[in-house]
Design a protein around this motif. Structure first.
Motif, PDB file in Angstrom:
ATOM      1  N   ARG A  38     -13.660  12.807  -9.977  1.00 35.54           N
ATOM      2  CA  ARG A  38     -12.469  12.818 -10.817  1.00 35.54           C
ATOM      3  C   ARG A  38     -12.272  11.463 -11.474  1.00 35.54           C
ATOM      4  NH1 ARG A  38      -7.786  13.329  -6.089  1.00 35.54           N
ATOM      5  NH2 ARG A  38      -7.947  11.179  -5.287  1.00 35.54           N
ATOM      6  N   GLN A  39     -11.602  11.510 -12.609  1.00 34.25           N
ATOM      7  CA  GLN A  39     -11.315  10.284 -13.334  1.00 34.25           C
ATOM      8  C   GLN A  39      -9.893  10.351 -13.859  1.00 34.25           C
ATOM      9  OE1 GLN A  39     -14.107   9.296 -16.454  1.00 34.25           O
ATOM     10  NE2 GLN A  39     -13.475   7.154 -16.423  1.00 34.25           N
ATOM     11  N   ALA A  40      -9.078   9.437 -13.376  1.00 40.47           N
ATOM     12  CA  ALA A  40      -7.701   9.331 -13.843  1.00 40.47           C
ATOM     13  C   ALA A  40      -7.648   8.354 -15.014  1.00 40.47           C
ATOM     14  CB  ALA A  40      -6.800   8.851 -12.703  1.00 40.47           C
ATOM     15  N   PRO A  41      -6.624   8.438 -15.839  1.00 42.39           N
ATOM     16  CA  PRO A  41      -6.520   7.529 -16.998  1.00 42.39           C
ATOM     17  C   PRO A  41      -6.571   6.067 -16.563  1.00 42.39           C
ATOM     18  CG  PRO A  41      -4.929   9.293 -17.201  1.00 42.39           C
ATOM     19  CD  PRO A  41      -5.535   9.429 -15.830  1.00 42.39           C
ATOM     20  N   GLY A  42      -7.437   5.301 -17.215  1.00 40.00           N
ATOM     21  CA  GLY A  42      -7.546   3.883 -16.926  1.00 40.00           C
ATOM     22  C   GLY A  42      -8.309   3.537 -15.673  1.00 40.00           C
ATOM     23  N   PRO A  87       0.916  13.810  -6.872  1.00 36.84           N
ATOM     24  CA  PRO A  87       0.804  13.314  -8.262  1.00 36.84           C
ATOM     25  C   PRO A  87      -0.408  12.417  -8.470  1.00 36.84           C
ATOM     26  CG  PRO A  87       3.085  13.253  -7.551  1.00 36.84           C
ATOM     27  CD  PRO A  87       2.279  13.640  -6.341  1.00 36.84           C
ATOM     28  N   GLU A  88      -0.798  11.673  -7.448  1.00 41.32           N
ATOM     29  CA  GLU A  88      -1.962  10.786  -7.588  1.00 41.32           C
ATOM     30  C   GLU A  88      -3.287  11.541  -7.640  1.00 41.32           C
ATOM     31  OE1 GLU A  88       0.506  10.549  -5.337  1.00 41.32           O
ATOM     32  OE2 GLU A  88      -0.244   9.895  -3.360  1.00 41.32           O
ATOM     33  N   ASP A  89      -3.265  12.848  -7.444  1.00 41.11           N
ATOM     34  CA  ASP A  89      -4.460  13.660  -7.626  1.00 41.11           C
ATOM     35  C   ASP A  89      -4.678  14.030  -9.090  1.00 41.11           C
ATOM     36  OD1 ASP A  89      -3.579  15.367  -4.594  1.00 41.11           O
ATOM     37  OD2 ASP A  89      -5.154  13.847  -4.847  1.00 41.11           O
ATOM     38  N   THR A  90      -3.721  13.690  -9.948  1.00 44.09           N
ATOM     39  CA  THR A  90      -3.845  13.993 -11.364  1.00 44.09           C
ATOM     40  C   THR A  90      -5.051  13.276 -11.960  1.00 44.09           C
ATOM     41  OG1 THR A  90      -1.476  14.380 -11.647  1.00 44.09           O
ATOM     42  CG2 THR A  90      -2.728  13.751 -13.615  1.00 44.09           C
ATOM     43  N   ALA A  91      -5.925  14.036 -12.588  1.00 42.90           N
ATOM     44  CA  ALA A  91      -7.160  13.488 -13.150  1.00 42.90           C
ATOM     45  C   ALA A  91      -7.930  14.605 -13.857  1.00 42.90           C
ATOM     46  CB  ALA A  91      -8.025  12.874 -12.055  1.00 42.90           C
ATOM     47  N   VAL A  92      -8.970  14.206 -14.555  1.00 45.73           N
ATOM     48  CA  VAL A  92      -9.969  15.171 -15.016  1.00 45.73           C
ATOM     49  C   VAL A  92     -11.008  15.287 -13.917  1.00 45.73           C
ATOM     50  CG1 VAL A  92     -11.697  15.734 -16.747  1.00 45.73           C
ATOM     51  CG2 VAL A  92      -9.575  14.579 -17.433  1.00 45.73           C
ATOM     52  N   VAL A 109     -36.879  17.358 -12.128  1.00 43.79           N
ATOM     53  CA  VAL A 109     -35.595  17.165 -11.450  1.00 43.79           C
ATOM     54  C   VAL A 109     -34.486  17.187 -12.507  1.00 43.79           C
ATOM     55  CG1 VAL A 109     -36.621  15.831  -9.579  1.00 43.79           C
ATOM     56  CG2 VAL A 109     -35.759  14.652 -11.611  1.00 43.79           C
ATOM     57  N   PHE A 110     -33.301  17.537 -12.093  1.00 41.69           N
ATOM     58  CA  PHE A 110     -32.153  17.474 -12.986  1.00 41.69           C
ATOM     59  C   PHE A 110     -30.962  16.887 -12.247  1.00 41.69           C
ATOM     60  CE2 PHE A 110     -29.218  20.679 -11.436  1.00 41.69           C
ATOM     61  CZ  PHE A 110     -30.014  21.566 -10.727  1.00 41.69           C
ATOM     62  N   ASN A 111     -30.080  16.301 -13.015  1.00 44.90           N
ATOM     63  CA  ASN A 111     -28.785  15.827 -12.543  1.00 44.90           C
ATOM     64  C   ASN A 111     -27.813  16.069 -13.683  1.00 44.90           C
ATOM     65  OD1 ASN A 111     -26.457  14.146 -11.919  1.00 44.90           O
ATOM     66  ND2 ASN A 111     -27.729  13.199 -10.345  1.00 44.90           N
ATOM     67  N   SER A 112     -26.989  17.075 -13.527  1.00 37.23           N
ATOM     68  CA  SER A 112     -26.132  17.533 -14.621  1.00 37.23           C
ATOM     69  C   SER A 112     -24.654  17.379 -14.311  1.00 37.23           C
ATOM     70  CB  SER A 112     -26.433  19.001 -14.943  1.00 37.23           C
ATOM     71  OG  SER A 112     -27.764  19.157 -15.382  1.00 37.23           O
ATOM     72  N   TRP A 113     -23.877  17.228 -15.380  1.00 35.17           N
ATOM     73  CA  TRP A 113     -22.429  17.118 -15.286  1.00 35.17           C
ATOM     74  C   TRP A 113     -21.766  18.203 -16.119  1.00 35.17           C
ATOM     75  CZ3 TRP A 113     -19.822  13.555 -12.303  1.00 35.17           C
ATOM     76  CH2 TRP A 113     -20.576  12.498 -11.790  1.00 35.17           C
ATOM     77  N   GLY A 114     -20.638  18.665 -15.661  1.00 34.03           N
ATOM     78  CA  GLY A 114     -19.804  19.532 -16.456  1.00 34.03           C
ATOM     79  C   GLY A 114     -18.946  18.709 -17.408  1.00 34.03           C
ATOM     80  N   HIS A 115     -18.201  19.423 -18.262  1.00 33.55           N
ATOM     81  CA  HIS A 115     -17.368  18.737 -19.249  1.00 33.55           C
ATOM     82  C   HIS A 115     -16.006  18.335 -18.685  1.00 33.55           C
ATOM     83  CE1 HIS A 115     -20.153  19.224 -22.514  1.00 33.55           C
ATOM     84  NE2 HIS A 115     -20.287  20.515 -22.246  1.00 33.55           N
ATOM     85  N   GLY A 116     -15.667  18.832 -17.525  1.00 36.04           N
ATOM     86  CA  GLY A 116     -14.414  18.432 -16.889  1.00 36.04           C
ATOM     87  C   GLY A 116     -13.297  19.438 -17.067  1.00 36.04           C
ATOM     88  N   THR A 117     -12.392  19.452 -16.097  1.00 31.12           N
ATOM     89  CA  THR A 117     -11.199  20.295 -16.170  1.00 31.12           C
ATOM     90  C   THR A 117      -9.999  19.461 -15.726  1.00 31.12           C
ATOM     91  OG1 THR A 117     -10.220  22.407 -15.489  1.00 31.12           O
ATOM     92  CG2 THR A 117     -11.513  21.249 -13.829  1.00 31.12           C
ATOM     93  N   GLN A 118      -8.914  19.569 -16.465  1.00 27.93           N
ATOM     94  CA  GLN A 118      -7.737  18.732 -16.208  1.00 27.93           C
ATOM     95  C   GLN A 118      -6.907  19.312 -15.065  1.00 27.93           C
ATOM     96  OE1 GLN A 118      -6.574  15.757 -17.829  1.00 27.93           O
ATOM     97  NE2 GLN A 118      -5.135  15.773 -16.089  1.00 27.93           N
ATOM     98  N   VAL A 119      -6.553  18.455 -14.127  1.00 30.28           N
ATOM     99  CA  VAL A 119      -5.620  18.801 -13.058  1.00 30.28           C
ATOM    100  C   VAL A 119      -4.426  17.853 -13.172  1.00 30.28           C
ATOM    101  CG1 VAL A 119      -5.222  18.828 -10.567  1.00 30.28           C
ATOM    102  CG2 VAL A 119      -7.374  19.691 -11.502  1.00 30.28           C
ATOM    103  N   THR A 120      -3.246  18.429 -13.315  1.00 22.81           N
ATOM    104  CA  THR A 120      -2.028  17.637 -13.435  1.00 22.81           C
ATOM    105  C   THR A 120      -1.051  18.074 -12.355  1.00 22.81           C
ATOM    106  OG1 THR A 120      -2.314  17.439 -15.828  1.00 22.81           O
ATOM    107  CG2 THR A 120      -0.135  16.920 -14.935  1.00 22.81           C
ATOM    108  N   VAL A 121      -0.608  17.113 -11.555  1.00 20.60           N
ATOM    109  CA  VAL A 121       0.332  17.399 -10.466  1.00 20.60           C
ATOM    110  C   VAL A 121       1.649  16.701 -10.790  1.00 20.60           C
ATOM    111  CG1 VAL A 121       0.735  17.328  -7.986  1.00 20.60           C
ATOM    112  CG2 VAL A 121      -1.606  17.470  -8.866  1.00 20.60           C
ATOM    113  N   SER A 122       2.690  17.484 -10.941  1.00 18.95           N
ATOM    114  CA  SER A 122       4.000  16.921 -11.272  1.00 18.95           C
ATOM    115  C   SER A 122       4.800  16.639 -10.001  1.00 18.95           C
ATOM    116  CB  SER A 122       4.764  17.885 -12.166  1.00 18.95           C
ATOM    117  OG  SER A 122       5.013  19.100 -11.489  1.00 18.95           O
ATOM    118  N   SER A 123       5.624  15.613 -10.070  1.00 20.85           N
ATOM    119  CA  SER A 123       6.428  15.237  -8.893  1.00 20.85           C
ATOM    120  C   SER A 123       7.761  15.959  -8.873  1.00 20.85           C
ATOM    121  CB  SER A 123       6.656  13.720  -8.890  1.00 20.85           C
ATOM    122  OG  SER A 123       7.294  13.332 -10.086  1.00 20.85           O
TER     123      SER A 123
END
Length: 123
Positions: A38-42, A87-92, A109-123
């Protein structure tokens, strides 16, 4: 080429649950490890959980006891069940897989990535 497609992200309140799925397709001979990052903003991309072909698992300390990774080898699919979301789990969230694929005249051999899916947890 091996493609990974994630699904299951969305908006959820703190304490809620989500289940992510990631399906791999292509000229796959064998998938070794499958994982979620996962990658959160910044912030840098970080490992969330990984599962080996032998179903051994490893989790980031921040998600232990809340998230569960699993896989269905017949479907080349990996899942991430996320409970007690914060809320800190919010990320792509990105899916990753490595293994062996069929090339034109050989195996690669391969090593592949998906395009990502957004997860947003509101407080």
């Amino acid at each position: 080429q091996v493609q990974l497609v994630e699904s299951g992200g969305g908006l959820v309140q703190a304490g809620g649950s989500l289940r992510l799925s990631c399906a791999a397709s292509g000229s796959i001979i064998r998938i070794n490890n499958m994982g979620w990052y996962r990658q959160a903003p910044g912030k840098q991309r970080e490992l969330v959980a990984v599962i080996t072909s032998g179903n051994n698992t490893n989790y980031a300390d921040s998600v232990k006891g809340r998230f569960t990774i699993s896989r269905d080898n017949a479907k080349n699919t990996v899942y991430l069940q996320m409970n007690s979301l914060k809320p800190e789990d919010t990320a792509v969230y990105y899916c990753n897989a490595d293994g062996i694929r069929r090339a034109v005249v050989s195996l690669n051999v391969f090593n592949s990535w998906g395009h990502g899916t957004q997860v947003t947890v509101s407080s």
